[in-house]
Design an enzyme around this catalytic site. Structure first.
Site, PDB file in Angstrom:
ATOM      1  N   ASP A 169       0.814  -1.222   0.000  1.00 37.26           N
ATOM      2  CA  ASP A 169       0.000   0.000   0.000  1.00 37.26           C
ATOM      3  C   ASP A 169       0.848   1.273   0.000  1.00 37.26           C
ATOM      4  O   ASP A 169       0.319   2.363  -0.191  1.00 37.26           O
ATOM      5  CB  ASP A 169      -0.923  -0.014   1.230  1.00 37.26           C
ATOM      6  CG  ASP A 169      -1.791   1.223   1.342  1.00 37.26           C
ATOM      7  OD1 ASP A 169      -2.493   1.532   0.377  1.00 37.26           O
ATOM      8  OD2 ASP A 169      -1.750   1.891   2.399  1.00 37.26           O
ATOM      9  N   SER A 193      -5.895   6.504   0.136  1.00 36.52           N
ATOM     10  CA  SER A 193      -6.446   5.226  -0.327  1.00 36.52           C
ATOM     11  C   SER A 193      -7.933   5.128  -0.017  1.00 36.52           C
ATOM     12  O   SER A 193      -8.376   5.491   1.079  1.00 36.52           O
ATOM     13  CB  SER A 193      -5.716   4.057   0.339  1.00 36.52           C
ATOM     14  OG  SER A 193      -4.336   4.104   0.094  1.00 36.52           O
ATOM     15  N   GLN A 243      -5.808  -1.095  -6.328  1.00 38.72           N
ATOM     16  CA  GLN A 243      -6.228  -0.056  -5.388  1.00 38.72           C
ATOM     17  C   GLN A 243      -6.932   1.073  -6.134  1.00 38.72           C
ATOM     18  O   GLN A 243      -6.570   1.406  -7.261  1.00 38.72           O
ATOM     19  CB  GLN A 243      -5.017   0.511  -4.648  1.00 38.72           C
ATOM     20  CG  GLN A 243      -5.360   1.576  -3.606  1.00 38.72           C
ATOM     21  CD  GLN A 243      -4.128   2.114  -2.896  1.00 38.72           C
ATOM     22  OE1 GLN A 243      -3.676   3.215  -3.163  1.00 38.72           O
ATOM     23  NE2 GLN A 243      -3.572   1.310  -1.986  1.00 38.72           N
TER      24      GLN A 243
END
Length: 254
Positions: A169, A193, A243
């Site tokens: 991430d 995110s 993502q």
């Protein structure tokens, strides 16, 4: 890690899908795990991260037992320089600072802060394309990074997958802004995110080098979509990642 503590030995994490709902504070977080399926090969868990009575984060994850199959297939790993041929991210920041006009105190201050952050990170990062590191004129929304933990992680495979998920991430949202020029102190972005998904194909060790291949096929309506592939040094595709991130541009206030 909380979800993994609730499954029987022999089940290994193979996928997870999560949503970031609200920013947290520097306070304890309660992880609430619900067993949503118990099967002979697969089992599933639902996780909530709760702080002060508010849900910050939700995740669905699935575990499975090891099985063998004669049919296997994967893409080919990109042909890129090895980690020992590349500079660490910290050194790239030092080079940038050395080349910066001493009178540009604002830029030097920002870069020095970024350098401290890179030096205190738990992972070592070596960009494959160092000229993209600065993105002063914008660039294609693609990146390759070698990454590894700075400390040994032992032999617990669940810890390896948890750390690899955390690292996956760290750099995705940045790729969405690559096509726009970026000069610290001049250009500013709001990036955060929204959701994050990971699929594990093979065992991986994030305390050894992993090649992280990233690209952003589309950014629109205030959102960027980023996909990634993570490779072991011997060319195995160990993880796939996707993502969606919020991305907004703004003029920085100096």
């Amino acid at each position: 890690m909380a979800a993994g503590d609730t499954v029987e030995p022999g089940y290994n994490l193979h996928s997870l899908h999560c949503y970031f709902l609200k920013g947290g504070l520097d306070q304890p977080i309660l992880y609430q795990v619900e067993a949503t399926r118990e099967g002979s090969t697969y089992c599933s868990r639902s996780v909530k991260a709760i702080q002060n009575g508010l849900t910050l984060f939700t995740m669905q994850c699935s575990f499975k037992k090891q099985e063998s199959d004669s049919f296997e297939h994967q893409f080919k790993m990109p042909d890129v320089p090895k980690p020992d041929e590349l500079k660490d991210r910290s050194q790239l920041y030092k080079d940038w600072i050395d080349e910066t006009d001493p009178s540009d105190e604002s830029l030097r201050s920002i870069l020095t802060s970024d350098l401290r952050e890179a030096e205190t990170d738990t992972c070592e990062v070596r960009p494959v394309y160092p000229w993209r590191f600065r993105r002063e004129n914008g660039d294609k929304p693609r990146e390759c990074l070698w990454i590894r933990a700075k400390q040994p992680l032992g032999h617990d495979l669940h810890i390896h997958k948890s750390v690899a998920t955390y690292y996956s991430d760290l750099f995705m949202a940045d790729i969405a802004r690559y096509p726009k020029p970026y000069i610290p102190g001049i250009h500013a972005f709001f990036v955060i995110s929204l959701d994050h998904s990971v699929w594990f194909h093979q065992p991986c060790r994030p305390d050894d080098w992993l090649l992280y291949e990233l690209e952003c096929p589309c950014t629109a309506n205030g959102r960027g979509f980023i996909v990634g592939r993570i490779w072991s040094p011997d060319g195995k595709l160990v993880m796939s990642v996707a993502q969606e991130t919020v991305i907004r541009t703004a003029k920085a206030k100096l």
